[in-house]
Design a protein around this motif. Structure first.
Motif, PDB file in Angstrom:
ATOM      1  N   LEU A 185      55.822  93.957  46.887  1.00 49.98           N
ATOM      2  CA  LEU A 185      55.914  94.678  45.618  1.00 49.98           C
ATOM      3  C   LEU A 185      54.790  94.263  44.666  1.00 49.98           C
ATOM      4  N   ASN A 186      54.500  92.973  44.596  1.00 48.52           N
ATOM      5  CA  ASN A 186      53.426  92.506  43.709  1.00 48.52           C
ATOM      6  C   ASN A 186      52.058  92.991  44.183  1.00 48.52           C
ATOM      7  N   ILE A 187      51.839  93.038  45.497  1.00 51.37           N
ATOM      8  CA  ILE A 187      50.545  93.495  46.012  1.00 51.37           C
ATOM      9  C   ILE A 187      50.353  94.986  45.751  1.00 51.37           C
ATOM     10  N   VAL A 188      51.399  95.765  45.938  1.00 52.65           N
ATOM     11  CA  VAL A 188      51.298  97.194  45.644  1.00 52.65           C
ATOM     12  C   VAL A 188      51.028  97.416  44.162  1.00 52.65           C
ATOM     13  N   ALA A 189      51.677  96.609  43.299  1.00 55.37           N
ATOM     14  CA  ALA A 189      51.424  96.729  41.859  1.00 55.37           C
ATOM     15  C   ALA A 189      49.970  96.412  41.531  1.00 55.37           C
ATOM     16  N   LEU A 190      49.410  95.407  42.212  1.00 52.11           N
ATOM     17  CA  LEU A 190      48.009  95.054  41.965  1.00 52.11           C
ATOM     18  C   LEU A 190      47.075  96.161  42.436  1.00 52.11           C
ATOM     19  N   GLU A 191      47.362  96.748  43.593  1.00 48.53           N
ATOM     20  CA  GLU A 191      46.513  97.805  44.135  1.00 48.53           C
ATOM     21  C   GLU A 191      46.581  99.076  43.288  1.00 48.53           C
ATOM     22  N   SER A 192      47.756  99.410  42.809  1.00 51.58           N
ATOM     23  CA  SER A 192      47.924 100.668  42.060  1.00 51.58           C
ATOM     24  C   SER A 192      47.760 100.492  40.566  1.00 51.58           C
TER      25      SER A 192
ATOM     26  N   VAL B  67      50.290  81.620  36.448  1.00 49.51           N
ATOM     27  CA  VAL B  67      50.824  82.321  35.275  1.00 49.51           C
ATOM     28  C   VAL B  67      50.223  83.709  35.128  1.00 49.51           C
ATOM     29  N   GLY B  68      49.779  84.296  36.206  1.00 47.98           N
ATOM     30  CA  GLY B  68      49.281  85.670  36.142  1.00 47.98           C
ATOM     31  C   GLY B  68      47.802  85.735  35.861  1.00 47.98           C
ATOM     32  N   THR B  69      47.416  86.748  35.115  1.00 48.40           N
ATOM     33  CA  THR B  69      46.007  87.000  34.822  1.00 48.40           C
ATOM     34  C   THR B  69      45.724  86.766  33.347  1.00 48.40           C
ATOM     35  N   GLY B  70      44.460  86.970  32.967  1.00 48.49           N
ATOM     36  CA  GLY B  70      44.102  86.810  31.561  1.00 48.49           C
ATOM     37  C   GLY B  70      44.661  87.901  30.674  1.00 48.49           C
ATOM     38  N   ALA B  71      45.039  89.035  31.264  1.00 48.02           N
ATOM     39  CA  ALA B  71      45.557  90.149  30.470  1.00 48.02           C
ATOM     40  C   ALA B  71      47.038  90.007  30.178  1.00 48.02           C
ATOM     41  N   ALA B  72      47.788  89.368  31.082  1.00 45.79           N
ATOM     42  CA  ALA B  72      49.233  89.252  30.897  1.00 45.79           C
ATOM     43  C   ALA B  72      49.728  87.990  31.573  1.00 45.79           C
ATOM     44  N   ILE B  73      50.705  87.345  30.931  1.00 50.17           N
ATOM     45  CA  ILE B  73      51.320  86.140  31.481  1.00 50.17           C
ATOM     46  C   ILE B  73      52.481  86.554  32.361  1.00 50.17           C
ATOM     47  N   ASP B  74      52.447  86.102  33.602  1.00 51.38           N
ATOM     48  CA  ASP B  74      53.457  86.504  34.574  1.00 51.38           C
ATOM     49  C   ASP B  74      53.672  85.349  35.535  1.00 51.38           C
ATOM     50  N   LEU B  75      54.884  84.814  35.566  1.00 47.38           N
ATOM     51  CA  LEU B  75      55.187  83.716  36.476  1.00 47.38           C
ATOM     52  C   LEU B  75      55.378  84.243  37.890  1.00 47.38           C
TER      53      LEU B  75
END
Length: 748
Positions: free
Chosen positions: A207-214, A564-572
């Motif tokens: 699910l996380n990889i699909v979110a990154l791709e799309s 903690v995610g990327t520079g645009a958003a904090i995501d554990l």
């Protein structure tokens, strides 16, 4: 006569058999405690002082000695327990820490070590959470019934293979069917075509990889429903959950420290809504669940009790004065004086010395003069004085905070004087003198800094001064102050005795007084002169002994690195469980499984069950070595499962053994493959070492030496070799359960 002798002997025996008075017994115990303290046997010294005080509770000398030794005796148990714990003997280490806490209940370091040891033994019991009080109003009831952040129910983490290509909406829906969850889309969602080719990933990772791709993101709406939207800052602000939490900090002592916490939250986690309440040492934050979770971690990292140190300062000064004065000093001067004129008035006759009538000038004779010769002096003097001064103050200070100790007097020193100007009626004749008071005695300023491995850096200023003499300056009696001062920075281990430096002064004074010429003739000079020889020796030594009474307590979470995610958003990013759940053969909740197709998942083959036990041991398990000898110990692996890498952590006593070299044992390189060996050692005797085969080489099974450790026997004693963290990995880098057996090395 014989009967009298027998009676006296019997009386003497009865007197000896009678118990000694309490005062004498207490005095003997106090003397025994003094001797034990000189031997640095602080436990025995404390026990003797305590018994002496119990016999004579009114004697303050016994009580002060007992209270002074209480800390040192407790610290001895703490230090012994730390050594036992490092050697892997946790039960005995816990017993030592509990003895330290019983001796000194105020010892924070003892309580801290008890908690650490019990955590290592998995013996700490979790207290049940207190039942919240019943709500008193509808608003309170609403707060009590409010739920926390929505979490997605656990889904299968069985590794799968995915080969999907098509519309991103269709891929999300396919993954939702496999996971058994509902998938909702934002009305503004725009699909894009993506291609997914994944091997050995979990559904959550997919699910996380699909979110990154799309270029989308998803968040849980219920425990089995996710909501998907475009990954833009506006959409995240609109759709992401928002939670609020209050944090109470218990170890901050200044408002500036609370402001530092708030600044860290704003800078690192980009909190826009954070409020500090200095009166309660509290911080209130509002943000996404991941932001608040990270805020809790950061606050726990920062809100730590500051380490504390007690520094014993020993000031020892020895002075020896020798004086020898021999000789006979004859008179060296004479005074001649007229007897004076005699005047008679009536019945009174008066003689005026040094005067003569003019009528008698011609008749002056020897009888009219008086010669005065002073006495001679014979001196036979020898003195030998020994003076010993010992001061042993103790200073307790916080980490990084300056602590001062002043023992002595404030001595006034004139710094200036002035005379007031002309007044209304005339000139004021008084002179006003200004004085400054100087601290004379023992003046100590210490700033400690506690490091890892129980080391302390001390930045100190030590000033020992005294009034040696006085001198008159401008009509004012001024003191002359002798000073011995040391100012520097050193780093010591806890309990290490360090001599800061000795100051040795020697003075040789020789003086001769008598008749010129005669006073220099050998032997006869003692009849016409006296000789004075004086020798002064003065030595002063400063010693420092730091003791850590409160250490820095760090958990594994405090030092853990988090994604903690990327520079645009904090995501554990949550880690998957190491123990895989059963494969998802069907979707929970009645959802149909995804059938094999070009857009279907290919299950991974099941991993075979272990063929036999896996174990690590030392070879030899017991050995006896002589001091200075060099010997080797092998770490042997045995097991039927193919092993690809062996990472372990082992410990030994560095006072008894010294590690010289670590080499490959040959087991992992049995088929000719090269093996990568990585190790790290600390001064406390903990070694982390890992042996890994090259990528794609697969694993090896059987029995053989993985590591060869070369030691040197340093000192007599016994050291246990303990594998505290045994480990092994297969070719898929999956952890294998391994048992470990210790070894013992005796050095004589």
């Amino acid at each position: 006569m014989r009967t009298l002798t027998c009676v006296l002997a019997l009386l003497a025996a009865l007197l000896l058999a009678l118990p000694a008075p309490a005062a004498d017994e207490a005095k003997n115990l106090y003397k025994k405690g003094k001797e034990a303290e000189l031997r640095q046997n602080y436990e025995e010294a404390y026990d003797s002082y305590r018994k002496a005080w119990e016999l004579k509770p009114g004697d303050l000398n016994y009580r002060t000695s007992m209270e002074r030794l209480r800390f040192l005796a407790s610290s001895s148990h703490v230090h012994r327990g730390q050594l036992l714990r490092e050697g892997g003997n946790l039960p005995e280490a816990l017993a030592e820490f509990e003895k330290a806490a019983a001796l000194d209940p105020s010892s924070f370091i003892a309580q801290q070590e008890i908690r650490r040891t019990r955590a290592l033994m998995n013996a700490q019991q979790t207290a049940p959470a207190p039942t919240p009080p019943p709500p008193t109003s509808s608003l309170s009831q609403r707060i009590q019934s409010a739920q926390g952040p929505v979490e997605l129910a656990p889904i299968s983490d069985q590794p799968i293979t995915l080969h999907l290509s098509g519309d991103s909406r269709m891929i999300y829906e396919s993954l939702g069917k496999v996971a058994g969850i509902n998938v909702l889309f934002d009305p503004d969602y725009t699909s894009r075509r993506v291609s997914i080719d994944l091997n050995a990933v979990t559904l959550n990772q997919a699910l996380n990889i699909v979110a990154l791709e799309s270029k989308t993101f998803w968040r849980p709406v219920t425990s089995n429903t996710i909501f998907i939207a475009a990954d833009t800052s506006a959409k995240r602000k609109e759709l992401e959950q928002s939670v609020i939490k209050s944090f109470y900090l218990s170890n901050l002592s200044a408002a500036s420290e609370l402001q530092d916490v708030v600044n860290a939250l704003r800078q690192i986690l980009e909190f826009s809504r954070v409020q500090q309440v200095p009166s309660q040492n509290m911080v209130i934050v509002r943000g996404t669940p991941d932001q608040v979770a990270l805020a809790e971690k950061l606050i726990n990292d920062i809100d730590k009790a500051r380490p504390e140190v007690i520094v014993e300062v020993a000031v020892m000064q020895v002075r020896r004065d020798k004086l020898r004065q021999l000789g006979i000093r004859p008179p060296t001067s004479a005074a001649v004086q007229l007897q004076g004129a005699t005047t008679t008035t009536g019945t009174t006759t008066t003689t005026t010395p040094g005067t003569v009538n003019l009528s008698r000038l011609g008749g002056l004779g020897l009888s009219d003069f008086i010669i005065t010769i002073p006495q001679g002096t014979a001196t036979l003097l020898f003195t030998d004085d020994n003076t010993k001064i010992i001061q042993n103050p103790q200073i307790r200070a916080l980490d990084g905070q300056k602590a001062s100790l002043k023992i002595g007097d404030k001595v006034p020193v004139a710094t200036g004087s002035f005379q007031p100007g002309i007044g209304g009626v005339g000139i004021n004749p008084l002179v006003n003198t200004q004085f400054q008071y100087l601290d004379v005695g023992v003046n100590i300023d210490i700033t400690p800094r506690v490091h890892a491995a129980r080391e302390v850096t001390l930045k100190l200023m030590l000033d020992i001064s005294s009034v040696t003499s006085r001198v008159n300056i401008g009509g004012i009696d001024q003191p002359v102050i002798g000073q011995r001062k040391i100012e520097h920075e050193i780093r010591l281990k806890e309990g290490e005795v360090n001599l800061l430096g000795g100051i040795l002064e020697e003075q040789d004074i020789k003086s001769l007084g008598g008749i010129p010429g005669l006073g220099k003739i050998p032997f006869f000079r003692y009849f016409f002169s006296d000789e004075k020889k004086e020798r002064v020796e003065s030595e002063i030594v400063f010693a420092l002994i730091p003791h850590i009474v409160r250490g820095q307590e760090l958990s594994e979470l405090n030092t853990k690195t988090l994604d903690v995610g990327t520079g645009a958003a904090i995501d554990l990013r949550r880690a998957n469980s190491e123990t895989p759940r059963p494969a998802a053969t069907g979707a929970p909740g009645g959802a149909a499984p995804l059938t094999p197709s070009p857009a279907a998942a290919e299950p991974m083959p099941a991993r075979p069950a272990p063929l036999g036990p896996r174990a690590l041991r030392f070879d030899p398990a017991e050995s006896t070595q002589g001091v200075g000898s060099t010997f080797t110990v092998n770490v042997v692996y045995s097991g039927a499962d193919p092993v690809y890498a062996v990472p372990i952590q082992l410990s030994y006593d560095p006072r008894v053994l010294q590690l010289l070299n670590i080499s490959n044992g040959g087991f992992l390189a049995g088929d000719g493959q090269s093996v990568a060996l990585v190790h790290r050692e600390d001064p406390l005797g903990t070694l982390q070492v890992s042996a890994t085969r090259p990528p794609g080489a697969g694993g090896v099974a059987g029995e053989g030496a993985v590591f060869t450790l070369t030691f040197v026997a340093r000192a007599p004693g016994q050291s246990a070799l303990i594998i505290s963290r045994p480990g092994a990995r297969d070719a898929n880098m999956q952890m294998l359960q391994v048992t470990a057996a210790p070894a013992t090395v005796t050095v004589r």
